[in-house]
Design an enzyme around this catalytic site. Structure first.
Site, PDB file in Angstrom:
ATOM      1  N   ASP A  84       0.800  -1.226   0.000  1.00  0.00           N
ATOM      2  CA  ASP A  84       0.000   0.000   0.000  1.00  0.00           C
ATOM      3  C   ASP A  84       0.836   1.280   0.000  1.00  0.00           C
ATOM      4  O   ASP A  84       0.285   2.372   0.187  1.00  0.00           O
ATOM      5  CB  ASP A  84      -0.994  -0.013   1.161  1.00  0.00           C
ATOM      6  CG  ASP A  84      -2.183  -0.901   0.855  1.00  0.00           C
ATOM      7  OD1 ASP A  84      -2.442  -1.151  -0.336  1.00  0.00           O
ATOM      8  OD2 ASP A  84      -2.849  -1.353   1.802  1.00  0.00           O
ATOM      9  N   ASP A  87      -7.151  -4.712  -4.265  1.00  0.00           N
ATOM     10  CA  ASP A  87      -6.858  -3.316  -3.910  1.00  0.00           C
ATOM     11  C   ASP A  87      -5.570  -2.817  -4.569  1.00  0.00           C
ATOM     12  O   ASP A  87      -5.401  -1.632  -4.844  1.00  0.00           O
ATOM     13  CB  ASP A  87      -6.715  -3.147  -2.390  1.00  0.00           C
ATOM     14  CG  ASP A  87      -7.694  -3.985  -1.583  1.00  0.00           C
ATOM     15  OD1 ASP A  87      -7.987  -5.116  -2.013  1.00  0.00           O
ATOM     16  OD2 ASP A  87      -8.128  -3.536  -0.517  1.00  0.00           O
TER      17      ASP A  87
HETATM   18  N1  GLY Z   1      -7.408  -1.434   0.868  1.00  0.00           N
HETATM   19  C1  GLY Z   1      -8.105  -1.861   2.012  1.00  0.00           C
HETATM   20  C2  GLY Z   1      -9.517  -1.494   2.022  1.00  0.00           C
HETATM   21  O1  GLY Z   1     -10.064  -1.050   1.027  1.00  0.00           O
HETATM   22  O2  GLY Z   1     -10.134  -1.659   3.069  1.00  0.00           O
END
Ligand code: GLY
Length: 372
Positions: free
Chosen positions: A94, A154
């Site tokens: 992330d 994601d």
């Molecule tokens: N990327 C983690 C979420 O969308 O909760």
């Protein structure tokens, strides 16, 4: 009222509220609210994956208003986030979500050389998570279980950091990694009906797909709505950076799946396959889907475009008219977000819901500049 005027009115409410909220949170990096007040994820929580969105909101406001104060506040979090590189262990894939709305946004908007350095550092960390046999980017670090072979939908959003790094450095490696990951996701996450899995596990030695998990959704085989948003908008971003037609086609397939599942009232559940009760909602997933639909619509021929725009507007009107707090009592705007279907807590605020809501309003207003 036409869409643009409606968005202008919403943007005026955002501007008024955020002037006050930004001022009282100018030293912090908020994630959610407690009793209407933002918390702070600086310090020993600095590697938290949503920490880029507060700076991102400030850059959106800077772009919209031209007011320097928002750039100054954005840089407070950008500076604090440099600590992440020292801490290192808390970082995972992330870094895209963290450093695109902060360092890359700063660099794109102001040309700051410090921001370029920070973003390049983050891009190299992301590229280092690539598994060359399985051709996927590893998502998380080991938690209670072995996650060496795990990739999650994601990550389609994290790829924009790699596209930016190649465009900026003229070194194709970052883009090549991003495209190999996107191809793997296209082949292993997107189902024939256009919906997407949340988590796929690959054998980290052989690269073979092992299984998929329901992750933050209702169950294995279901359709976590925010994940559909990450897929739809994420494939659009890959298309915009590469021009690869298949990515546009995939974004459209996911969008078409969403169109058949978006409820008439525009309120988005946590999972498109969840039972009617409890009626858990996720306004954050709603805003991500709306943003993806608006980007897709721009690339669709007239006649096809309208249905994507209309679906995005149905969602955004539902948020703005029934799930948004434009008053000064609560620091966050968007209400009723949910982290995961099976979490104990639902219907709270999230800084990234506000980010994607504001971004989508500016898209409808026609004054956006895509920072991803
Ligand atoms: N990327 C983690 C979420 O969308 O909760």
């Amino acid at each position: 009222m036409d869409r643009q005027n409606w968005a202008q009115e919403a943007a005026a409410k955002i501007k008024h509220k955020m002037y006050i909220v930004a001022g009282r949170n100018r030293h912090n990096i908020p994630y959610t609210t407690k009793d209407g007040k933002f918390d702070d994820w600086s310090g020993d929580r600095i590697t938290w994956w949503t920490n880029g969105f507060w700076g991102g909101i400030m850059w959106l406001l800077y772009q919209d208003t031209g007011e320097e104060r928002y750039a100054r506040i954005a840089r407070v979090s950008e500076k604090k986030m440099e600590q992440c590189f020292q801490d290192f262990y808390g970082l995972h894939h992330d870094v895209g979500f963290m450093f695109v709305p902060t360092a890359v946004a700063d660099y794109r908007l102001t040309g700051s050389p410090d921001s370029r350095r920070i973003a390049m550092h983050a891009a190299n960390l992301l590229a280092g998570r690539f598994n060359p046999v399985g051709k996927f980017i590893r998502a998380w670090n080991d938690l209670e279980e072995d996650t060496r072979g795990w990739a999650i939908i994601d990550c389609m959003f994290n790829l924009s950091l790699l596209y930016w790094a190649s465009e900026e450095s003229k070194d194709p490696r970052f883009r090549q990694i991003a495209m190999m990951h996107a191809d793997t996701v296209q082949n292993n996450f997107i189902r024939p009906d256009g919906s997407s899995c949340h988590i796929v596990e690959f054998n980290p030695e052989t690269g073979e797909m092992v299984r998929s998990f329901g992750g933050q959704g209702y169950k294995e085989g279901s359709s976590w709505t925010r994940g559909q948003g990450w897929a739809l908008y994420g494939f659009m971003i890959s298309y915009l950076h590469t021009g690869k037609q298949e990515y546009l086609d995939t974004a459209k397939r996911v969008a078409d799946y969403c169109l058949t599942h978006i409820p008439e009232n525009g309120i988005i559940p946590v999972d498109f396959c969840q039972p009617p009760q409890p009626a858990y909602e996720d306004s954050c997933g709603a805003c991500v889907i709306a943003g993806g639909l608006l980007e897709l619509a721009k690339k669709m021929p007239e006649g096809d475009r309208e249905k994507y725009e209309e679906a995005a507007m149905r969602i955004l009107r539902a948020i703005a008219e029934t799930r948004a707090d434009f008053g000064e009592g609560c620091d966050a705007i968007v209400q009723n977000c949910s982290g995961a279907y099976h979490s104990l807590e639902h219907h709270f605020t999230m800084n990234y819901a506000d980010y994607y809501f504001i971004e989508a309003i500016y898209k409808v207003k026609g004054t956006d500049r895509l920072l991803w």
